[in-house]
Design a protein around this motif. Structure first.
Motif, PDB file in Angstrom:
ATOM      1  N   TRP A 273       0.801  -1.218   0.000  1.00  0.00           N
ATOM      2  CA  TRP A 273       0.000   0.000   0.000  1.00  0.00           C
ATOM      3  C   TRP A 273       0.836   1.271   0.000  1.00  0.00           C
ATOM      4  O   TRP A 273       0.297   2.362  -0.174  1.00  0.00           O
ATOM      5  N   ASN A 274       2.145   1.155   0.206  1.00  0.00           N
ATOM      6  CA  ASN A 274       2.989   2.330   0.408  1.00  0.00           C
ATOM      7  C   ASN A 274       2.955   3.340  -0.726  1.00  0.00           C
ATOM      8  O   ASN A 274       2.980   4.549  -0.494  1.00  0.00           O
ATOM      9  N   ALA A 301      10.071   8.743  -3.462  1.00  0.00           N
ATOM     10  CA  ALA A 301       9.992  10.193  -3.247  1.00  0.00           C
ATOM     11  C   ALA A 301       8.600  10.737  -3.564  1.00  0.00           C
ATOM     12  O   ALA A 301       8.235  11.823  -3.105  1.00  0.00           O
ATOM     13  N   PHE A 302       7.808   9.979  -4.336  1.00  0.00           N
ATOM     14  CA  PHE A 302       6.486  10.438  -4.745  1.00  0.00           C
ATOM     15  C   PHE A 302       5.352   9.729  -3.992  1.00  0.00           C
ATOM     16  O   PHE A 302       4.190  10.007  -4.235  1.00  0.00           O
ATOM     17  N   TRP A 303       5.703   8.808  -3.100  1.00  0.00           N
ATOM     18  CA  TRP A 303       4.659   8.037  -2.412  1.00  0.00           C
ATOM     19  C   TRP A 303       3.720   8.923  -1.608  1.00  0.00           C
ATOM     20  O   TRP A 303       2.499   8.740  -1.659  1.00  0.00           O
ATOM     21  N   LYS A 331       7.365   2.866   5.176  1.00  0.00           N
ATOM     22  CA  LYS A 331       7.592   1.427   4.984  1.00  0.00           C
ATOM     23  C   LYS A 331       7.235   0.614   6.221  1.00  0.00           C
ATOM     24  O   LYS A 331       7.000  -0.595   6.133  1.00  0.00           O
ATOM     25  N   ASN A 332       7.202   1.270   7.377  1.00  0.00           N
ATOM     26  CA  ASN A 332       6.854   0.581   8.628  1.00  0.00           C
ATOM     27  C   ASN A 332       5.415   0.864   9.048  1.00  0.00           C
ATOM     28  O   ASN A 332       5.084   0.789  10.227  1.00  0.00           O
ATOM     29  N   VAL A 333       4.558   1.162   8.086  1.00  0.00           N
ATOM     30  CA  VAL A 333       3.169   1.484   8.405  1.00  0.00           C
ATOM     31  C   VAL A 333       2.516   0.327   9.153  1.00  0.00           C
ATOM     32  O   VAL A 333       2.760  -0.850   8.855  1.00  0.00           O
ATOM     33  N   GLU A 334       1.705   0.656  10.156  1.00  0.00           N
ATOM     34  CA  GLU A 334       0.993  -0.349  10.942  1.00  0.00           C
ATOM     35  C   GLU A 334      -0.165  -0.914  10.138  1.00  0.00           C
ATOM     36  O   GLU A 334      -1.006  -0.165   9.637  1.00  0.00           O
ATOM     37  N   VAL A 338      -4.041   0.843   8.082  1.00  0.00           N
ATOM     38  CA  VAL A 338      -4.391   0.705   6.672  1.00  0.00           C
ATOM     39  C   VAL A 338      -5.652  -0.147   6.531  1.00  0.00           C
ATOM     40  O   VAL A 338      -6.567   0.175   5.755  1.00  0.00           O
ATOM     41  N   MET A 339      -5.714  -1.218   7.299  1.00  0.00           N
ATOM     42  CA  MET A 339      -6.861  -2.127   7.240  1.00  0.00           C
ATOM     43  C   MET A 339      -8.152  -1.419   7.658  1.00  0.00           C
ATOM     44  O   MET A 339      -9.216  -1.598   7.044  1.00  0.00           O
TER      45      MET A 339
END
Length: 375
Positions: A273-274, A301-303, A331-334, A338-339
């Motif tokens: 999802w990043n 850089a555009f995420w 990158k370390n999103v919980e 997101v869910m």
């Protein structure tokens, strides 16, 4: 009940360190401690072999043997240095506990005001705090956000009819748990709306039995405790986290819906999802105005820029963000954040394509649908 503990004076605490919301616990501290100690003991036993099962948390962790075995099970690797599986004295006990605590700290768990002597001496209050830290780290997930916030966000998303506001008293009647079971596996508990809230314990027992049998959710709470007005927040969170951790029934239920909107299925709610493309595709599939995934730049850089565009498109569909664009691009999103956000889109009515929404204005009073006009 084995291992029953009734120590008054220990206040119910939420993850934020305050008295659990909505609970008048003064004079009922022993009930709260009994519920939490029972839940945490059952959670620990879910990870230990039968010959190391715990009966009393304040007694059975003293030698460090069970604590070391628990940490190895949670970390899925042997402890280094090794530990004494047959300790003969307090010195061995202290060494074992030190080995376990060091491994926990190296794995990112911040331990405050607890040392090896507290475990060896059986300080129940500190032991409960330690176990909660393990539950958060290894089951709910590391996050800079309070776990309560993200858990509530997902539950509110998947149970829109139920108006979930807490992780304690809302669950006493068993109705919400029955609805959650049915969300995870549609048709498993279809008559949850007709349940009599007055039969709280029976409702909880039936829902927990179905969850255990059909969804593999361990009954770390007793039905009587789930139905109790003194249910503490951490016990409620421990049980409910089984429905939403990675690989759980709730995780797969939300993932199934997401994949029904995508051309290519995804497997997680983190790394895939990043860059914002999955979110944009979900929103576009509902008729939203997000950018086409193939037009988004995939350079890290555009995420954040991609996520900002997607979040704005989501707002136009009526879905409020759970995480910021920066958080989604991390990158370390919980996974739970997101869910929870993705789950809210399940109830957005699908809109027709934009070309079906074009309005034509005529400077004429004689135009008729289906008839040619002169421009």
């Amino acid at each position: 009940m084995e291992g029953k503990i009734s120590h008054s004076g220990l206040l119910a605490r939420s993850p934020e360190g305050h008295a659990a919301r909505g609970m008048q616990i003064k004079g009922n501290e022993d009930v709260w401690v009994e519920i939490q100690a029972n839940t945490f003991r059952n959670w620990v036993n879910e990870h230990l072999p039968k010959d190391l099962r715990i009966v009393d948390l304040s007694e059975d962790l003293r030698t460090g043997v069970r604590l070391c075995a628990l940490v190895e099970a949670l970390q899925k690797r042997p402890l280094k240095p090794g530990w004494n599986k047959r300790p003969a004295n307090q010195h061995h006990y202290l060494e074992n506990v030190t080995t376990a605590l060091n491994a926990i700290e190296k794995d990112g768990v911040k331990l405050v005001n607890i040392g090896n002597l507290d475990i060896v001496n059986g300080n129940l209050k500190l032991i409960l705090g330690l176990i909660w830290s393990l539950i958060v780290r290894y089951q709910i997930g590391r996050s800079k956000f309070p776990p309560r916030k993200l858990m509530l966000a997902w539950l509110q998303a998947v149970l829109p009819e139920c108006k979930v506001s807490n992780l304690t008293t809302d669950w006493n009647s068993g109705v919400l748990l029955s609805a959650l079971v049915d969300y995870c596996e549609p048709g498993l508990f279809p008559h949850w709306r007709r349940l009599d809230k007055g039969n709280a314990i029976e409702n909880c027992r039936k829902a927990m039995n179905i969850a255990q049998k059909d969804l593999g959710i361990p009954a770390v709470l007793e039905p009587e405790y789930l139905a109790s007005p003194w249910l503490d927040e951490l016990s409620g969170m421990t049980y409910l986290s089984y429905f939403m951790k990675p690989g759980s029934p709730g995780f797969h239920a939300t993932l199934r819906w997401v994949n029904s909107r995508l051309e290519r299925p995804v497997q997680n709610f983190t790394s895939e999802w990043n860059d914002g493309r999955v979110l944009s595709e979900v929103i576009r599939s509902l008729g939203g105005s997000a950018a086409a995934p193939e037009k988004l730049r995939t350079d890290p850089a555009f995420w954040e820029h991609n996520q900002n565009q997607a979040l704005d498109a989501g707002k136009r569909l009526g879905v409020k963000p759970v995480l910021s664009a920066k958080d989604l691009a991390d990158k370390n999103v919980e996974h739970l954040g997101v869910m929870a956000y993705a789950a809210h889109f399940q109830w957005v009515p699908e809109r027709p394509p934009l070309h079906d929404l074009i309005n034509v204005l005529l400077n004429s009073t004689s135009g008729r649908v289906g008839e040619p006009v002169s421009c």
